[in-house]
Design a protein around this motif. Structure first.
Motif, PDB file in Angstrom:
ATOM      1  N   GLU A   1     -29.981  98.157   4.350  1.00 19.70           N
ATOM      2  CA  GLU A   1     -31.392  98.030   4.003  1.00 19.70           C
ATOM      3  C   GLU A   1     -32.119  99.172   4.702  1.00 19.70           C
ATOM      4  O   GLU A   1     -32.083  99.268   5.925  1.00 19.70           O
ATOM      5  CB  GLU A   1     -31.879  96.671   4.502  1.00 19.70           C
ATOM      6  CG  GLU A   1     -33.258  96.281   4.113  1.00 19.70           C
ATOM      7  CD  GLU A   1     -33.548  94.879   4.623  1.00 19.70           C
ATOM      8  OE1 GLU A   1     -33.110  93.918   3.969  1.00 19.70           O
ATOM      9  OE2 GLU A   1     -34.168  94.762   5.688  1.00 19.70           O
ATOM     10  N   ALA A   2     -32.725 100.053   3.932  1.00 20.54           N
ATOM     11  CA  ALA A   2     -33.403 101.213   4.503  1.00 20.54           C
ATOM     12  C   ALA A   2     -34.861 101.229   4.078  1.00 20.54           C
ATOM     13  O   ALA A   2     -35.173 101.050   2.901  1.00 20.54           O
ATOM     14  CB  ALA A   2     -32.716 102.500   4.042  1.00 20.54           C
ATOM     15  N   ILE A   3     -35.736 101.428   5.048  1.00 19.79           N
ATOM     16  CA  ILE A   3     -37.165 101.597   4.788  1.00 19.79           C
ATOM     17  C   ILE A   3     -37.432 103.095   4.904  1.00 19.79           C
ATOM     18  O   ILE A   3     -37.187 103.692   5.959  1.00 19.79           O
ATOM     19  CB  ILE A   3     -38.027 100.838   5.818  1.00 19.79           C
ATOM     20  CG1 ILE A   3     -37.591  99.394   5.954  1.00 19.79           C
ATOM     21  CG2 ILE A   3     -39.507 100.986   5.483  1.00 19.79           C
ATOM     22  CD1 ILE A   3     -37.952  98.494   4.821  1.00 19.79           C
ATOM     23  N   VAL A   4     -37.912 103.715   3.820  1.00 20.02           N
ATOM     24  CA  VAL A   4     -38.117 105.164   3.810  1.00 20.02           C
ATOM     25  C   VAL A   4     -39.514 105.506   3.299  1.00 20.02           C
ATOM     26  O   VAL A   4     -40.160 104.707   2.628  1.00 20.02           O
ATOM     27  CB  VAL A   4     -37.053 105.884   2.942  1.00 20.02           C
ATOM     28  CG1 VAL A   4     -35.661 105.659   3.505  1.00 20.02           C
ATOM     29  CG2 VAL A   4     -37.120 105.445   1.496  1.00 20.02           C
ATOM     30  N   ARG A   5     -39.938 106.712   3.604  1.00 19.17           N
ATOM     31  CA  ARG A   5     -41.232 107.203   3.121  1.00 19.17           C
ATOM     32  C   ARG A   5     -41.180 107.367   1.601  1.00 19.17           C
ATOM     33  O   ARG A   5     -40.156 107.764   1.044  1.00 19.17           O
ATOM     34  CB  ARG A   5     -41.539 108.576   3.719  1.00 19.17           C
ATOM     35  CG  ARG A   5     -41.755 108.590   5.195  1.00 19.17           C
ATOM     36  CD  ARG A   5     -41.952 110.031   5.662  1.00 19.17           C
ATOM     37  NE  ARG A   5     -42.104 110.099   7.087  1.00 19.17           N
ATOM     38  CZ  ARG A   5     -43.272 110.039   7.718  1.00 19.17           C
ATOM     39  NH1 ARG A   5     -44.383 109.922   7.033  1.00 19.17           N
ATOM     40  NH2 ARG A   5     -43.321 110.105   9.035  1.00 19.17           N
TER      41      ARG A   5
ATOM     42  N   ARG B   1     -44.308 102.077   2.096  1.00 18.14           N
ATOM     43  CA  ARG B   1     -42.944 102.582   2.191  1.00 18.14           C
ATOM     44  C   ARG B   1     -42.121 101.984   1.048  1.00 18.14           C
ATOM     45  O   ARG B   1     -42.561 101.079   0.359  1.00 18.14           O
ATOM     46  CB  ARG B   1     -42.282 102.185   3.519  1.00 18.14           C
ATOM     47  CG  ARG B   1     -42.934 102.789   4.749  1.00 18.14           C
ATOM     48  CD  ARG B   1     -42.570 104.254   4.876  1.00 18.14           C
ATOM     49  NE  ARG B   1     -43.107 104.836   6.087  1.00 18.14           N
ATOM     50  CZ  ARG B   1     -44.191 105.565   6.150  1.00 18.14           C
ATOM     51  NH1 ARG B   1     -44.908 105.770   5.067  1.00 18.14           N
ATOM     52  NH2 ARG B   1     -44.597 106.088   7.275  1.00 18.14           N
ATOM     53  N   LEU B   2     -40.902 102.486   0.879  1.00 17.46           N
ATOM     54  CA  LEU B   2     -39.955 101.910  -0.074  1.00 17.46           C
ATOM     55  C   LEU B   2     -38.797 101.312   0.702  1.00 17.46           C
ATOM     56  O   LEU B   2     -38.333 101.898   1.681  1.00 17.46           O
ATOM     57  CB  LEU B   2     -39.405 102.971  -1.029  1.00 17.46           C
ATOM     58  CG  LEU B   2     -40.349 103.437  -2.120  1.00 17.46           C
ATOM     59  CD1 LEU B   2     -39.703 104.569  -2.910  1.00 17.46           C
ATOM     60  CD2 LEU B   2     -40.703 102.306  -3.054  1.00 17.46           C
ATOM     61  N   GLN B   3     -38.339 100.157   0.250  1.00 21.28           N
ATOM     62  CA  GLN B   3     -37.145  99.555   0.832  1.00 21.28           C
ATOM     63  C   GLN B   3     -36.020  99.704  -0.179  1.00 21.28           C
ATOM     64  O   GLN B   3     -36.145  99.294  -1.326  1.00 21.28           O
ATOM     65  CB  GLN B   3     -37.370  98.080   1.138  1.00 21.28           C
ATOM     66  CG  GLN B   3     -36.133  97.405   1.710  1.00 21.28           C
ATOM     67  CD  GLN B   3     -36.405  95.978   2.097  1.00 21.28           C
ATOM     68  OE1 GLN B   3     -37.461  95.665   2.657  1.00 21.28           O
ATOM     69  NE2 GLN B   3     -35.468  95.098   1.791  1.00 21.28           N
ATOM     70  N   VAL B   4     -34.920 100.305   0.263  1.00 20.67           N
ATOM     71  CA  VAL B   4     -33.745 100.524  -0.570  1.00 20.67           C
ATOM     72  C   VAL B   4     -32.651  99.597  -0.056  1.00 20.67           C
ATOM     73  O   VAL B   4     -32.346  99.608   1.142  1.00 20.67           O
ATOM     74  CB  VAL B   4     -33.279 101.997  -0.485  1.00 20.67           C
ATOM     75  CG1 VAL B   4     -32.020 102.210  -1.294  1.00 20.67           C
ATOM     76  CG2 VAL B   4     -34.388 102.935  -0.942  1.00 20.67           C
ATOM     77  N   ASP B   5     -32.086  98.769  -0.947  1.00 18.67           N
ATOM     78  CA  ASP B   5     -31.008  97.855  -0.587  1.00 18.67           C
ATOM     79  C   ASP B   5     -29.737  98.272  -1.307  1.00 18.67           C
ATOM     80  O   ASP B   5     -29.741  98.449  -2.530  1.00 18.67           O
ATOM     81  CB  ASP B   5     -31.355  96.419  -0.986  1.00 18.67           C
ATOM     82  CG  ASP B   5     -32.559  95.875  -0.235  1.00 18.67           C
ATOM     83  OD1 ASP B   5     -32.815  96.324   0.885  1.00 18.67           O
ATOM     84  OD2 ASP B   5     -33.241  94.991  -0.784  1.00 18.67           O
ATOM     85  N   ILE B   6     -28.663  98.422  -0.542  1.00 22.31           N
ATOM     86  CA  ILE B   6     -27.389  98.868  -1.096  1.00 22.31           C
ATOM     87  C   ILE B   6     -26.291  97.912  -0.627  1.00 22.31           C
ATOM     88  O   ILE B   6     -26.176  97.642   0.572  1.00 22.31           O
ATOM     89  CB  ILE B   6     -27.030 100.293  -0.619  1.00 22.31           C
ATOM     90  CG1 ILE B   6     -28.149 101.265  -0.963  1.00 22.31           C
ATOM     91  CG2 ILE B   6     -25.696 100.749  -1.210  1.00 22.31           C
ATOM     92  CD1 ILE B   6     -28.049 102.598  -0.244  1.00 22.31           C
ATOM     93  N   LEU B   7     -25.477  97.426  -1.554  1.00 22.29           N
ATOM     94  CA  LEU B   7     -24.283  96.665  -1.211  1.00 22.29           C
ATOM     95  C   LEU B   7     -23.106  97.621  -1.263  1.00 22.29           C
ATOM     96  O   LEU B   7     -22.948  98.357  -2.235  1.00 22.29           O
ATOM     97  CB  LEU B   7     -24.073  95.508  -2.193  1.00 22.29           C
ATOM     98  CG  LEU B   7     -25.120  94.399  -2.120  1.00 22.29           C
ATOM     99  CD1 LEU B   7     -24.929  93.423  -3.271  1.00 22.29           C
ATOM    100  CD2 LEU B   7     -25.047  93.682  -0.788  1.00 22.29           C
TER     101      LEU B   7
END
Length: 112
Positions: free
Chosen positions: A5-9, A58-64
């Motif tokens: 789970e990444a919070i990015v600009r 921000r955007l949250q990117v979720d990756i499995l």
């Protein structure tokens, strides 16, 4: 199996997406989120007046991903998301017990 789970600009999202594609990550979910941290919000000017935004978009990117991919994914997000300024975001890695594809019931790595 892990969930990253990444919070990015917002401004770095295209770079993050391209870097993930370069290492073979073709699918992830994302959502717009708001936060409050060290950056303490942003100041915006409208018709000569300065307004404070209490929250930062921000955007949250979720990756499995499979365990072996985690370090490559984290490194790709760090490379592409970093500006060196306060507010670049956070990356969290969680253990995932099981993933099941709804369409056909596939489980585990096959469901990714």
């Amino acid at each position: 199996m892990k969930k990253i789970e990444a919070i990015v600009r917002l401004a770095r999202f295209d770079k993050v997406r391209n870097e993930l594609a370069n290492i073979g990550i073709q699918f992830f979910t994302m959502k717009e989120v708001n936060g409050f941290g060290l950056q303490q919000g942003a100041k915006k000017m409208y018709r000569g007046s300065i307004y404070d935004d209490d929250y930062i978009a921000r955007l949250q990117v979720d990756i499995l991903a499979e365990d072996e991919q985690v370090e490559d994914i984290v490194a790709a997000i760090r490379r592409s998301g970093k500006t060196g300024e306060v507010g670049d975001g956070k990356i969290s890695v969680y253990h995932v017990e099981e993933v099941i594809r709804i369409r056909n019931g596939e489980r585990g790595a096959n469901a990714l």
